[in-house]
Design an enzyme around this catalytic site. Structure first.
Site, PDB file in Angstrom:
ATOM      1  N   ARG A 232      47.684  40.464  39.550  1.00 27.09           N
ATOM      2  CA  ARG A 232      47.158  41.100  38.344  1.00 27.09           C
ATOM      3  C   ARG A 232      48.286  41.151  37.316  1.00 27.09           C
ATOM      4  O   ARG A 232      49.445  41.407  37.670  1.00 27.09           O
ATOM      5  CB  ARG A 232      46.653  42.518  38.643  1.00 27.09           C
ATOM      6  CG  ARG A 232      45.340  42.556  39.409  1.00 27.09           C
ATOM      7  CD  ARG A 232      44.188  42.064  38.560  1.00 27.09           C
ATOM      8  NE  ARG A 232      42.900  42.164  39.237  1.00 27.09           N
ATOM      9  CZ  ARG A 232      42.370  41.208  39.975  1.00 27.09           C
ATOM     10  NH1 ARG A 232      43.032  40.080  40.162  1.00 27.09           N
ATOM     11  NH2 ARG A 232      41.184  41.366  40.521  1.00 27.09           N
ATOM     12  N   GLU A 261      42.260  39.667  29.842  1.00 25.72           N
ATOM     13  CA  GLU A 261      41.650  38.408  30.214  1.00 25.72           C
ATOM     14  C   GLU A 261      41.849  37.389  29.082  1.00 25.72           C
ATOM     15  O   GLU A 261      41.752  37.753  27.907  1.00 25.72           O
ATOM     16  CB  GLU A 261      40.151  38.599  30.470  1.00 25.72           C
ATOM     17  CG  GLU A 261      39.846  39.213  31.815  1.00 25.72           C
ATOM     18  CD  GLU A 261      40.288  38.345  32.966  1.00 25.72           C
ATOM     19  OE1 GLU A 261      39.888  37.168  33.034  1.00 25.72           O
ATOM     20  OE2 GLU A 261      41.069  38.839  33.810  1.00 25.72           O
ATOM     21  N   HIS A 281      43.950  32.575  34.144  1.00 19.99           N
ATOM     22  CA  HIS A 281      43.261  33.315  35.206  1.00 19.99           C
ATOM     23  C   HIS A 281      42.221  32.426  35.894  1.00 19.99           C
ATOM     24  O   HIS A 281      41.024  32.733  35.925  1.00 19.99           O
ATOM     25  CB  HIS A 281      42.603  34.589  34.672  1.00 19.99           C
ATOM     26  CG  HIS A 281      42.298  35.569  35.766  1.00 19.99           C
ATOM     27  ND1 HIS A 281      41.673  36.761  35.548  1.00 19.99           N
ATOM     28  CD2 HIS A 281      42.541  35.527  37.099  1.00 19.99           C
ATOM     29  CE1 HIS A 281      41.526  37.417  36.681  1.00 19.99           C
ATOM     30  NE2 HIS A 281      42.051  36.677  37.648  1.00 19.99           N
TER      31      HIS A 281
END
Length: 314
Positions: A232, A261, A281
């Protein structure tokens, strides 16, 4: 009962709905949305009549949770749930089930794809050969014999450790829970950081891990070391990492996750840092993993409908 798939889950709509039908039959009405939105009112409108919502990594804040008056279950098509207002779910006794395990292979693959790309200068090699260039200045390194550190030995971290051993690395690990993993040396975090040539992060995001890798921890790492973050974004202090790279305190980094994001702002400090490979991601996102994930989502819904919820997050 009504199931709302509030965003695309990465599987073609026709295939996804067929999978749902095969698992759930005609036990509930299914509504599918083929686009993402982060607008709170739009999300409430989509979910206002839903008994169950299936969601991937779309943030669902407290207002959305409270606005979905009939909501009884969230089927989260993701491993982490830090994008879900869990306190609001607890207050309303909404069951939240995740999809742990679907991306173990996918994330592990990307760890080594990124690392080898950095070690062997694959991106600049691709560019130079198209310009009639040579390998001059692009001779890289091999993994065999390197000290490889894994921070967090859950399913993904343990798999990464096994692959590192297969490459001939000397493997070290740090985790809250020490496990018996053959060929893996469990040490404290500071020892791991100061010893290893490669450090790969595989911890969830929580109060204990936010900012885990900061300027102090980066200063412990060797000048020839590489940091990999497919966990993360907030686990690492991005500015501190950018500074460490630009000042030559560590040799390189591979980053798949950020504080937000993607799309990531162009002025994000890591995007201009030296010797960094960044991906948007994508670690979890392979064709195979997204199908595995959908299977787990619908299995979780089926278990909930049967009164035996599984993969429940507290």
């Amino acid at each position: 009962m009504k199931l709302v798939i509030i965003e695309p889950l990465g599987v073609e709509q026709e295939k996804l709905l067929k999978m749902a039908e095969e698992t759930l039959g005609n036990s509930l009405e299914i509504v599918y949305y083929d686009n993402r939105t982060t607008d709170t009112q739009t999300l409430i409108e989509r979910g206002k009549d839903a008994d169950i919502i299936a969601v991937s990594n779309l943030p669902l804040n407290k207002e959305v949770i409270e606005g979905c008056k009939n909501l009884k279950m969230l089927a989260v098509a993701f491993t982490g749930v830090d994008h879900i207002a869990m306190d609001a779910c607890r207050e309303r006794n909404i069951v939240v089930s995740n999809c742990a395990g679907y991306s173990n292979a996918a994330v592990s693959d990307l760890v080594f794809g990124l690392l080898i790309s950095l070690y062997r200068n694959i991106i600049p090699c691709n560019e130079v050969v198209r310009k009639a260039g040579t390998k001059d200045g692009l001779v890289g390194f091999e993994l065999e014999g390197k000290k490889f550190g894994v921070v967090g030995t859950g399913a993904i971290g343990s798999r990464v450790a096994s692959i590192a051993k297969a490459f001939g690395c000397e493997v070290y690990a740090y985790s809250r829970t020490v496990k018996e993993i053959e060929g893996v040396n469990f040490v404290d975090l500071d020892t791991l950081l100061s010893t290893c040539d490669v450090v790969s992060l595989h911890v969830p995001l929580n109060n204990a891990t936010k900012g885990l890798i900061n300027s102090e921890k980066l200063s412990l790492m060797k000048k020839n070391s590489v940091l990999i973050n497919t966990a993360r974004g907030p686990v690492v202090d991005s500015q501190a990492l950018a500074d460490a790279l630009n000042q030559g305190k560590i040799a390189g980094a591979c980053v798949d996750v950020f504080e937000v994001e993607p799309p990531v702002d162009e002025d994000h400090p890591l995007l201009s840092a030296k010797n960094l490979i960044a991906t948007p991601h994508i670690a979890f996102a392979t064709k195979e993993a997204l199908v595995k994930r959908a299977v787990i989502v619908f299995d979780n819904v089926k278990a909930f409908l049967a009164g035996k919820p599984q993969n429940v997050m507290k």
